[in-house]
Design a protein around this motif. Structure first.
Motif, PDB file in Angstrom:
ATOM      1  N   THR A   1      99.227  65.557  12.351  1.00  0.00           N
ATOM      2  CA  THR A   1     100.680  65.566  12.463  1.00  0.00           C
ATOM      3  C   THR A   1     101.263  66.530  11.431  1.00  0.00           C
ATOM      4  N   PRO A   2     102.551  66.900  11.590  1.00  0.00           N
ATOM      5  CA  PRO A   2     103.202  67.733  10.565  1.00  0.00           C
ATOM      6  C   PRO A   2     103.119  67.109   9.170  1.00  0.00           C
ATOM      7  N   LYS A   3     103.198  65.791   9.090  1.00  0.00           N
ATOM      8  CA  LYS A   3     103.094  65.125   7.788  1.00  0.00           C
ATOM      9  C   LYS A   3     101.725  65.384   7.164  1.00  0.00           C
ATOM     10  N   ALA A   4     100.670  65.300   7.967  1.00  0.00           N
ATOM     11  CA  ALA A   4      99.325  65.557   7.450  1.00  0.00           C
ATOM     12  C   ALA A   4      99.173  67.018   7.036  1.00  0.00           C
ATOM     13  N   LEU A   5      99.743  67.922   7.838  1.00  0.00           N
ATOM     14  CA  LEU A   5      99.662  69.342   7.492  1.00  0.00           C
ATOM     15  C   LEU A   5     100.407  69.632   6.194  1.00  0.00           C
ATOM     16  N   ARG A   6     101.532  68.937   5.970  1.00  0.00           N
ATOM     17  CA  ARG A   6     102.258  69.125   4.708  1.00  0.00           C
ATOM     18  C   ARG A   6     101.405  68.681   3.531  1.00  0.00           C
ATOM     19  N   ARG A   7     100.688  67.561   3.703  1.00  0.00           N
ATOM     20  CA  ARG A   7      99.813  67.098   2.618  1.00  0.00           C
ATOM     21  C   ARG A   7      98.708  68.107   2.334  1.00  0.00           C
TER      22      ARG A   7
ATOM     23  N   ARG B   1      94.610  58.804   0.618  1.00  0.00           N
ATOM     24  CA  ARG B   1      94.613  60.167   0.075  1.00  0.00           C
ATOM     25  C   ARG B   1      93.206  60.760   0.103  1.00  0.00           C
ATOM     26  N   ALA B   2      92.227  59.969  -0.315  1.00  0.00           N
ATOM     27  CA  ALA B   2      90.839  60.458  -0.265  1.00  0.00           C
ATOM     28  C   ALA B   2      90.415  60.708   1.178  1.00  0.00           C
ATOM     29  N   ALA B   3      90.834  59.809   2.075  1.00  0.00           N
ATOM     30  CA  ALA B   3      90.499  59.988   3.488  1.00  0.00           C
ATOM     31  C   ALA B   3      91.136  61.263   4.030  1.00  0.00           C
ATOM     32  N   MET B   4      92.387  61.514   3.656  1.00  0.00           N
ATOM     33  CA  MET B   4      93.070  62.711   4.136  1.00  0.00           C
ATOM     34  C   MET B   4      92.416  63.971   3.583  1.00  0.00           C
ATOM     35  N   ASP B   5      91.975  63.920   2.327  1.00  0.00           N
ATOM     36  CA  ASP B   5      91.276  65.068   1.745  1.00  0.00           C
ATOM     37  C   ASP B   5      89.988  65.357   2.526  1.00  0.00           C
ATOM     38  N   GLU B   6      89.250  64.288   2.865  1.00  0.00           N
ATOM     39  CA  GLU B   6      88.015  64.464   3.619  1.00  0.00           C
ATOM     40  C   GLU B   6      88.297  65.020   5.016  1.00  0.00           C
ATOM     41  N   LEU B   7      89.331  64.456   5.675  1.00  0.00           N
ATOM     42  CA  LEU B   7      89.692  64.950   7.001  1.00  0.00           C
ATOM     43  C   LEU B   7      90.070  66.421   6.933  1.00  0.00           C
ATOM     44  N   GLY B   8      90.894  66.763   5.937  1.00  0.00           N
ATOM     45  CA  GLY B   8      91.328  68.139   5.799  1.00  0.00           C
ATOM     46  C   GLY B   8      90.167  69.080   5.580  1.00  0.00           C
ATOM     47  N   ARG B   9      89.198  68.674   4.761  1.00  0.00           N
ATOM     48  CA  ARG B   9      88.041  69.534   4.494  1.00  0.00           C
ATOM     49  C   ARG B   9      87.257  69.790   5.771  1.00  0.00           C
ATOM     50  N   GLU B  10      87.055  68.739   6.566  1.00  0.00           N
ATOM     51  CA  GLU B  10      86.312  68.901   7.811  1.00  0.00           C
ATOM     52  C   GLU B  10      87.065  69.804   8.790  1.00  0.00           C
ATOM     53  N   VAL B  11      88.385  69.583   8.906  1.00  0.00           N
ATOM     54  CA  VAL B  11      89.174  70.390   9.830  1.00  0.00           C
ATOM     55  C   VAL B  11      89.184  71.851   9.391  1.00  0.00           C
ATOM     56  N   MET B  12      89.316  72.074   8.082  1.00  0.00           N
ATOM     57  CA  MET B  12      89.336  73.442   7.577  1.00  0.00           C
ATOM     58  C   MET B  12      88.020  74.156   7.855  1.00  0.00           C
ATOM     59  N   GLU B  13      86.931  73.409   7.917  1.00  0.00           N
ATOM     60  CA  GLU B  13      85.624  74.012   8.179  1.00  0.00           C
ATOM     61  C   GLU B  13      85.380  74.251   9.661  1.00  0.00           C
ATOM     62  N   GLY B  14      86.387  73.909  10.479  1.00  0.00           N
ATOM     63  CA  GLY B  14      86.282  74.224  11.892  1.00  0.00           C
ATOM     64  C   GLY B  14      86.122  73.028  12.797  1.00  0.00           C
ATOM     65  N   ALA B  15      86.047  71.829  12.251  1.00  0.00           N
ATOM     66  CA  ALA B  15      85.916  70.636  13.095  1.00  0.00           C
ATOM     67  C   ALA B  15      87.273  70.290  13.698  1.00  0.00           C
TER      68      ALA B  15
ATOM     69  N   ALA C   1      98.741  54.804  11.692  1.00  0.00           N
ATOM     70  CA  ALA C   1     100.032  54.178  11.396  1.00  0.00           C
ATOM     71  C   ALA C   1     100.844  55.005  10.412  1.00  0.00           C
ATOM     72  N   GLN C   2     100.172  55.709   9.484  1.00  0.00           N
ATOM     73  CA  GLN C   2     100.866  56.545   8.507  1.00  0.00           C
ATOM     74  C   GLN C   2     101.274  57.893   9.088  1.00  0.00           C
ATOM     75  N   ASN C   3     101.132  58.011  10.394  1.00  0.00           N
ATOM     76  CA  ASN C   3     101.558  59.238  11.078  1.00  0.00           C
ATOM     77  C   ASN C   3     100.806  60.460  10.564  1.00  0.00           C
ATOM     78  N   LEU C   4      99.497  60.294  10.352  1.00  0.00           N
ATOM     79  CA  LEU C   4      98.668  61.405   9.927  1.00  0.00           C
ATOM     80  C   LEU C   4      97.875  61.989  11.094  1.00  0.00           C
ATOM     81  N   LEU C   5      97.681  61.186  12.137  1.00  0.00           N
ATOM     82  CA  LEU C   5      97.012  61.633  13.351  1.00  0.00           C
ATOM     83  C   LEU C   5      97.853  61.244  14.550  1.00  0.00           C
ATOM     84  N   GLU C   6      97.848  62.071  15.574  1.00  0.00           N
ATOM     85  CA  GLU C   6      98.608  61.769  16.780  1.00  0.00           C
ATOM     86  C   GLU C   6      97.845  62.292  17.988  1.00  0.00           C
ATOM     87  N   ARG C   7      98.221  61.773  19.151  1.00  0.00           N
ATOM     88  CA  ARG C   7      97.607  62.214  20.397  1.00  0.00           C
ATOM     89  C   ARG C   7      98.368  63.413  20.950  1.00  0.00           C
TER      90      ARG C   7
END
Length: 644
Positions: A370-376, A23-37, A355-361
């Motif tokens: 992934t849609p699951k990550a976007l829902r989170r 969850r903390a990792a996903m929050d960090e990923l989301g923050r970076e992506v939202m900032e344009g990364a 493996a948790q289907n949060l990132l995909e190629r």
């Protein structure tokens, strides 16, 4: 009775260690992506920094560089020369002490020979090769020079040989010569492409004592020997010209005329041909005061090469890089078991995110959420927006219209709720709280049935993606707002149709994944005309739905779309740009859509324009700050549905 002793677990990662905090990792990923990364760069940044309790790649790399610096800062490479000089001086001192009390002329002649020795260590050792020592102690010290040189020369190319061979007698020399003959023959056959499987097994059966690393194939043997030989070459390159000449001369005397030196030279030549990719010409600067022998110096050079390779692996800068590429065993050798645990935890975190289907190629090979990550991310964004709404004194509307159709779910009653009580759930709560005796209802027992209105809405959220949004810190709030609205519509108002429209020089309808991963680019133009044109197209596709058009912008229109699809930009805006934009406002008004404009910033020209839009289209203007943007957009969307 049996006794048990408990201690710290040392055989690999701690089995009781907490799992990676996804969850903390996903929050960090989301923050970076939202900032344009991009998701890929956001993942690299996460792994680079690490998480609380899990050091990142930067920390491991920093430890590697400190270890590398320590090796060069503490050591020097002339240890063998110094040791040979010490033994030579010890031999000469003992010999002179034995000659001094002897009054014979032969003793004076020997003293003269010793006084006339060359100043160079190698030349002096060579001159004394045929000297008949009077002192046993002196003879022993001189013989130790030859033994030392033999050990160092072998240890330079075969790791651990110095410890394995305490003395180098004639039998040892014969065994070494036989091993080198067989080794050179094996490698020569391998270089010719011959099948050397059986020859390798026979070689290891006879000479395995020389190879403590226990290679299992010819290639593993070549890899180990070539890395060591290249390290020895780099060590010699790191010496001064004088030191290199002295060592070369001493090395020729190590085994006398046994031919071992020539065989070692042939081995080096074979290895360089088999592994030309090794660094055979490099060097390093050592500036410490702790001397290293030939074998220790070669090991130091090998350590430096291994540290450089690990730093490259940890940098993850090559295509397709994965943390599984990191040589954890080498990391443990250089930095200790704790570094290995840290690397494994980072690799586990990367594996779990996939493996948790949060990132995909993506089809183009890039990473995406992934849609699951976007829902989170949407859930977190909506939660923050609703908290802000409540803090401002507005209550969340859980219904989607006036019809009040039950949706089958319940929730605890809150003050002000008008939904019907769910009697079975309410009574059950009272029974569970009070037991099977007299049942008394309490406010905390009450649950209400959630309802959903039957009306539909066609929602167009138009967000400004011009460079000023990035420059003025409005990029992330804009994305967070879109995520929150998207999640609200998809989870609470599923019959509504939401269109996300971005507009810079041109406008484009995008999905939530594209908007979340959108990077800010330098592009002039705020083409609201094109955005409203796309919004009108969306509204027309849903004639039975209530039209809701929301516009988030920080600048007046400076571009419009021509008939041929090109965008014309001008600042200050052309009258034609304003006119074409107002035409689209009027068109949406005829469709029943009242446009709400969320004005960011204090530009007076923008304020004048959006007031015109509100008057012409019967809409309104909201001027939130960046932190209140999400709450303002979501509240206006709910207000529009309630008005329906």
């Amino acid at each position: 009775m049996s006794t048990y002793r408990y201690g710290r677990y040392v055989d690999g990662p701690d089995p009781l260690a907490p799992p990676a905090d996804l969850r903390a990792a996903m929050d960090e990923l989301g923050r970076e992506v939202m900032e344009g990364a991009s998701p890929a760069s956001a993942l690299r940044e996460l792994l680079r920094r690490g998480l609380p309790g899990t050091p990142g790649l930067d920390d491991l790399t920093s430890r590697l560089w400190r270890r590398r610096s320590a090796i060069q800062r503490r050591h020097r490479l002339d240890g063998t020369l110094q040791e040979v000089r010490r033994l030579l001086d010890e031999a000469l001192e003992a010999e002179r002490a034995a000659l001094f009390p002897d009054p014979d002329d032969a003793a004076r002649f020997r003293e003269a020979l010793l006084d006339a020795l060359p100043a160079g260590t190698a030349a002096a050792v060579r001159e004394l090769a045929a000297y008949d020592w009077r002192s046993d102690r002196a003879r022993e010290s001189y013989e130790r020079i030859r033994t030392l040189l033999g050990q160092e020369l072998l240890d330079q190319r075969f790791q651990g040989m110095k410890q394995a061979m305490r003395d180098v007698d004639q039998e040892d020399v014969r065994r070494i010569r036989r091993m080198l003959d067989d080794l050179n023959a094996l490698l020569a056959a391998h270089a010719r492409g011959e099948d050397t499987g059986q020859a390798f097994r026979d070689f290891m059966r006879e000479h395995g004592e020389f190879f403590p690393e226990r290679p299992t194939t010819v290639d593993e043997l070549v890899d180990a020997l070539a890395a060591r030989s290249a390290a020895a070459r780099r060590m010699m390159n790191s010496l001064t010209d004088e030191q290199r000449e002295e060592l070369a001369a001493l090395s020729r005397q190590a085994f006398g005329d046994s031919g071992v030196g020539a065989r070692l030279a042939a081995l080096d030549s074979l290895l360089q041909g088999l592994r030309p990719g090794e660094d055979w010409d490099g060097s390093a600067r050592f500036r410490g005061d702790q001397p290293l022998g030939l074998g220790e110096g070669a090991q130091a050079m090998a350590d430096l090469a291994e540290l450089d390779a690990l730093a490259e692996q940890l940098a993850q800068s090559y295509p397709g890089a994965r943390l599984e590429d990191v040589d954890v065993e080498a990391l443990v050798r250089q930095l200790g078991a704790e570094a290995g645990v840290d690397a494994r935890r980072l690799a586990e975190l990367e594996r779990e995110l996939r493996a948790q289907n949060l990132l995909e190629r993506a089809p183009d090979g890039s990473l995406r959420l992934t849609p699951k990550a976007l829902r989170r991310l949407g859930e977190a964004a909506l939660r923050g927006v609703l908290d802000s709404v409540r803090a401002q004194g507005r209550r969340e509307d859980t219904r989607a219209g006036a019809a009040g159709e039950l949706v089958g779910s319940t929730r605890p009653w809150r003050f002000g709720d008008t939904e019907p009580w769910n009697v079975p759930r309410t009574v059950a709560n009272a029974v569970l709280r009070g037991g099977t005796g007299e049942i008394r209802l309490d406010v905390s027992d009450v649950e209400v049935s959630e309802t959903e209105h039957r009306s539909r809405a066609a929602v167009a959220l138009c967000v400004d993606t011009s460079w000023s949004m990035v420059q003025d810190g409005r990029w992330v709030p804009m994305k967070r707002t879109a995520l929150a609205l998207h999640h609200l519509v998809r989870t609470r108002f599923r019959t509504d149709s939401l269109e996300l429209i971005t507009f810079g020089r041109h406008a484009e309808a995008v999905d939530i994944g594209q908007l979340t991963a959108l990077e800010g680019v330098w592009e002039q133009g705020t083409n609201l005309h094109h955005a409203l044109l796309l919004a009108g197209r969306h509204v027309r596709r849903h004639p039975d739905a209530q039209p809701v058009v929301l516009v988030v912008t920080d600048g007046e229109p400076t571009a419009h779309l021509e008939a041929d699809g090109t965008a014309e930009f001008n600042y200050p805006p052309l009258p034609r740009t304003i006119a074409k934009t107002i035409v689209e406002v009027d068109g949406l008004a005829r469709l029943g859509a009242a446009i709400t404009v969320f004005r960011l910033g204090d530009d007076p020209r923008l304020a004048q324009f959006v007031d015109l839009v509100a008057r012409r289209g019967g809409g309104r203007v909201v001027a939130p700050d960046e932190d209140g943007l999400g709450a303002a957009v979501v509240s206006d969307y709910l207000r529009a549905r309630r008005r329906r």
